[in-house]
Design an enzyme around this catalytic site. Structure first.
Site, PDB file in Angstrom:
ATOM      1  N   GLU A  25       0.858  -1.184   0.000  1.00  0.00           N
ATOM      2  CA  GLU A  25       0.000   0.000   0.000  1.00  0.00           C
ATOM      3  C   GLU A  25       0.895   1.235   0.000  1.00  0.00           C
ATOM      4  OE1 GLU A  25      -2.480  -0.290   3.525  1.00  0.00           O
ATOM      5  OE2 GLU A  25      -2.254  -2.464   3.421  1.00  0.00           O
ATOM      6  N   ARG A  69      -6.676  -1.560  -5.381  1.00  0.00           N
ATOM      7  CA  ARG A  69      -7.576  -0.616  -4.713  1.00  0.00           C
ATOM      8  C   ARG A  69      -6.986   0.789  -4.804  1.00  0.00           C
ATOM      9  NH1 ARG A  69      -8.542  -0.113   1.729  1.00  0.00           N
ATOM     10  NH2 ARG A  69     -10.232   1.419   1.710  1.00  0.00           N
ATOM     11  N   TYR A  71      -7.807   4.802  -3.527  1.00  0.00           N
ATOM     12  CA  TYR A  71      -8.676   5.544  -2.623  1.00  0.00           C
ATOM     13  C   TYR A  71      -7.967   6.764  -2.071  1.00  0.00           C
ATOM     14  CZ  TYR A  71      -6.189   2.510   0.764  1.00  0.00           C
ATOM     15  OH  TYR A  71      -5.234   1.818   1.481  1.00  0.00           O
ATOM     16  N   ASP A  73      -6.909   8.603   1.176  1.00  0.00           N
ATOM     17  CA  ASP A  73      -6.677   8.244   2.570  1.00  0.00           C
ATOM     18  C   ASP A  73      -6.744   9.483   3.460  1.00  0.00           C
ATOM     19  OD1 ASP A  73      -6.229   6.290   4.509  1.00  0.00           O
ATOM     20  OD2 ASP A  73      -4.065   6.541   4.453  1.00  0.00           O
ATOM     21  N   GLU A  79      -3.971   6.985  -2.234  1.00  0.00           N
ATOM     22  CA  GLU A  79      -3.351   5.717  -1.840  1.00  0.00           C
ATOM     23  C   GLU A  79      -3.702   4.639  -2.855  1.00  0.00           C
ATOM     24  OE1 GLU A  79      -2.703   2.737   1.977  1.00  0.00           O
ATOM     25  OE2 GLU A  79      -3.482   4.757   2.255  1.00  0.00           O
ATOM     26  N   THR A  82      -1.782  -2.499  -4.083  1.00  0.00           N
ATOM     27  CA  THR A  82      -1.680  -3.480  -5.159  1.00  0.00           C
ATOM     28  C   THR A  82      -2.647  -4.633  -4.932  1.00  0.00           C
ATOM     29  OG1 THR A  82      -0.010  -4.882  -4.101  1.00  0.00           O
ATOM     30  CG2 THR A  82       0.791  -2.986  -5.369  1.00  0.00           C
ATOM     31  N   TRP A 447     -11.956  -6.955  -0.910  1.00  0.00           N
ATOM     32  CA  TRP A 447     -10.912  -7.962  -1.129  1.00  0.00           C
ATOM     33  C   TRP A 447     -11.481  -9.371  -1.264  1.00  0.00           C
ATOM     34  CZ3 TRP A 447      -6.517  -6.154  -2.715  1.00  0.00           C
ATOM     35  CH2 TRP A 447      -6.075  -4.900  -2.284  1.00  0.00           C
TER      36      TRP A 447
END
Length: 489
Positions: A25, A69, A71, A73, A79, A82, A447
């Site tokens: 991340e 993902r 998004y 943060d 952010e 992977t 996820w």
């Protein structure tokens, strides 16, 4: 060893996972400048950055067709997390794809700003500290077996993780910051950006106390079988070989711990004091107190772990995960880096390790201009190294000139921008997202859970992160295709 590994890569005799699900991340620093004038606040720029995402998905927290993902943060940091990867080079491709994706968003945001008469360029920095000392992270995730105690594993891992900055730090000029909770360190070059911003060894918190290892029980997989080791202490890296060494060495250490391969107990007396001291010692020779009353230097700890890892490779049973050939490349770089620290001759790694590359660059400018380390021009070079814009960021300029060694290729990275990893659960999520995108089907995804919302809700839960095939996913996609007309109305 004659026994075969399972589909998860676990060897029945050693217990080591040589095929392991992992991910990274990355939070990016963000600013918008017109010349030397800051045009917008980070939260304002972030809105422009994510406007196309929100317009399309009605959310700034989404999964994208390559199964990763994306998004916004806390603190207005973009952010990128992977998708699930099961080999080292696959992970590097996925992480670097994130840089490409968020840079494209920045270019689009600049165009939107220009249409509204707002000049300036959007800058995204893959680093860990802003100009006033706020820190943002690059977190690693490694799947481990449920029966493993994360606290016990953390104690075994801690000496390695604390000293790992020697071989994989991003480097930075450390300016005294009266606003920080720091210990009042003087001006100097640190090998790690993150070392001053962790406050505990092992904890369930992430922002309040910032531990080295986070123990929140969120496996994103079958909770009866797996845990997720969440490593918070690592620096965000630009150079592909540095990423490979950071993650590859950690994989080897996890395997050795699982196999009980004889790593000695080198638990440090004070984790946080040690990590700060190591960050300011490019020789790796400062003696560190161990809990058993003895002392070892960071270089000695790394050398012990490296020597064991080199022997482990002779016993390591290959699986469908990271190959022994890849691990041999990791060990080659690891050994050369330790030799460079030992001899203080960094020429053998000055195109591969971020903190060494950057220090060489800063030293050259400092000498040429007879500059003090606190000169703003050096601070600008320090920051610009992490600018992810091709042709503008210093790292990309060096790489384009052949002054940075590659681990992977642009072709592989660009493929990862649009394609999920094909060997893990991510492949299934990518198939669902691409089908939904093509058909206009409304889906809700995380996820594990993948839901088509209409005409009748259809839910598929994927608890095995190792499996890239699933009949229920085939049926879910067929359901969307059968109702394509519904989504067009």
């Amino acid at each position: 060893m004659s026994a075969e590994v399972t589909h998860t890569g676990q060897h029945p005799e050693t217990g080591a996972l040589t095929r392991r699900i992992m991910g990274v991340e990355t939070e990016y620093g963000i600013t918008c400048m017109d010349g030397e004038v800051r045009r917008l606040r980070p939260d304002e720029i972030a809105k422009y950055l994510f406007r196309p995402v929100v317009d399309k998905y009605s959310s700034s927290n989404i999964f994208i067709p390559n199964a990763s993902r994306l998004y916004l943060d806390v603190g207005s940091h973009p952010e990128y997390a992977t998708a699930e990867c099961d080999s080292l080079t696959q992970l590097i491709n996925a992480e670097k794809a994130g840089d490409v994706i968020v840079n494209r968003m920045a270019v689009e945001a600049e165009a939107a700003l220009a249409r509204e008469g707002i000049g300036g360029q959007v800058y995204l920095f893959k680093n860990n500290v802003d100009s006033i000392g706020n820190s943002y992270g690059c977190h690693e995730n490694y799947l481990v077996r449920r029966e493993v105690s994360l606290k016990a594993l953390g104690r075994r891992l801690m000496p390695f993780l604390i000293t790992r900055q020697l071989i994989s730090g991003a480097g930075m000029i450390q300016h005294p910051n009266p606003m920080s909770k720091g210990e009042g360190f003087p001006l100097g070059y640190c090998i790690s950006q993150r070392a001053d911003h962790v406050w505990e060894g092992v904890s369930s918190a992430t922002t309040r106390s910032r531990p080295i290892i986070n123990t929140r029980d969120e496996p994103h997989a079958d909770s009866h079988r797996y845990r997720r080791l969440h490593v918070i202490v690592g620096d965000a890296n630009m150079a592909e070989p540095t990423i490979a060494l950071k993650v590859g060495s950690t994989l080897l250490v996890l395997e050795m711990i699982e196999a009980d391969f004889g790593l000695p107990d080198m638990e440090l007396s004070n984790d946080i004091e040690s990590i700060r001291e190591i960050a300011r010692d490019q020789t790796g020779r400062i003696p560190l107190k161990l809990k058993d009353g003895t002392t070892r230097s960071a270089l000695e700890i790394q050398q012990v772990v490296f020597d064991h890892a080199r022997r482990w490779l002779d016993h390591r049973v290959e699986s469908r995960g990271t190959s022994n050939e890849e691990m041999a490349r990791v060990l080659d770089l690891w050994g050369r880096m330790l030799s460079a620290i030992e001899t203080q001759d960094f020429s053998q790694v000055d195109q591969e390790i971020d903190w060494v590359i950057k220090k060489k660059l800063l030293d050259r400018y400092q000498t040429r201009g007879n500059l003090g380390l606190d000169d703003p021009r050096l601070a600008q070079i320090d920051l610009t190294y992490h600018d992810i814009r091709p042709g503008r960021g210093l790292f990309s300029v060096l790489q384009n000139r052949g002054m940075i060694t590659r681990w992977t290729t642009d072709e592989a990275i660009n493929h990862a921008v649009d394609h999920a990893p094909e060997t893990t659960r991510a492949h299934l999520r990518g198939r669902i997202l691409k089908a939904a995108d093509k058909l206009g089907a409304p889906v809700t995804v995380d996820w594990m859970r993948h839901k088509v919302n209409r005409p009748d809700p259809q839910l598929v839960e994927l608890s095995d992160p190792f499996s890239p095939v699933d009949a229920e996913v085939d049926a879910l996609i067929a359901y969307m295709e059968a109702h394509a007309e519904t989504y067009r109305t």
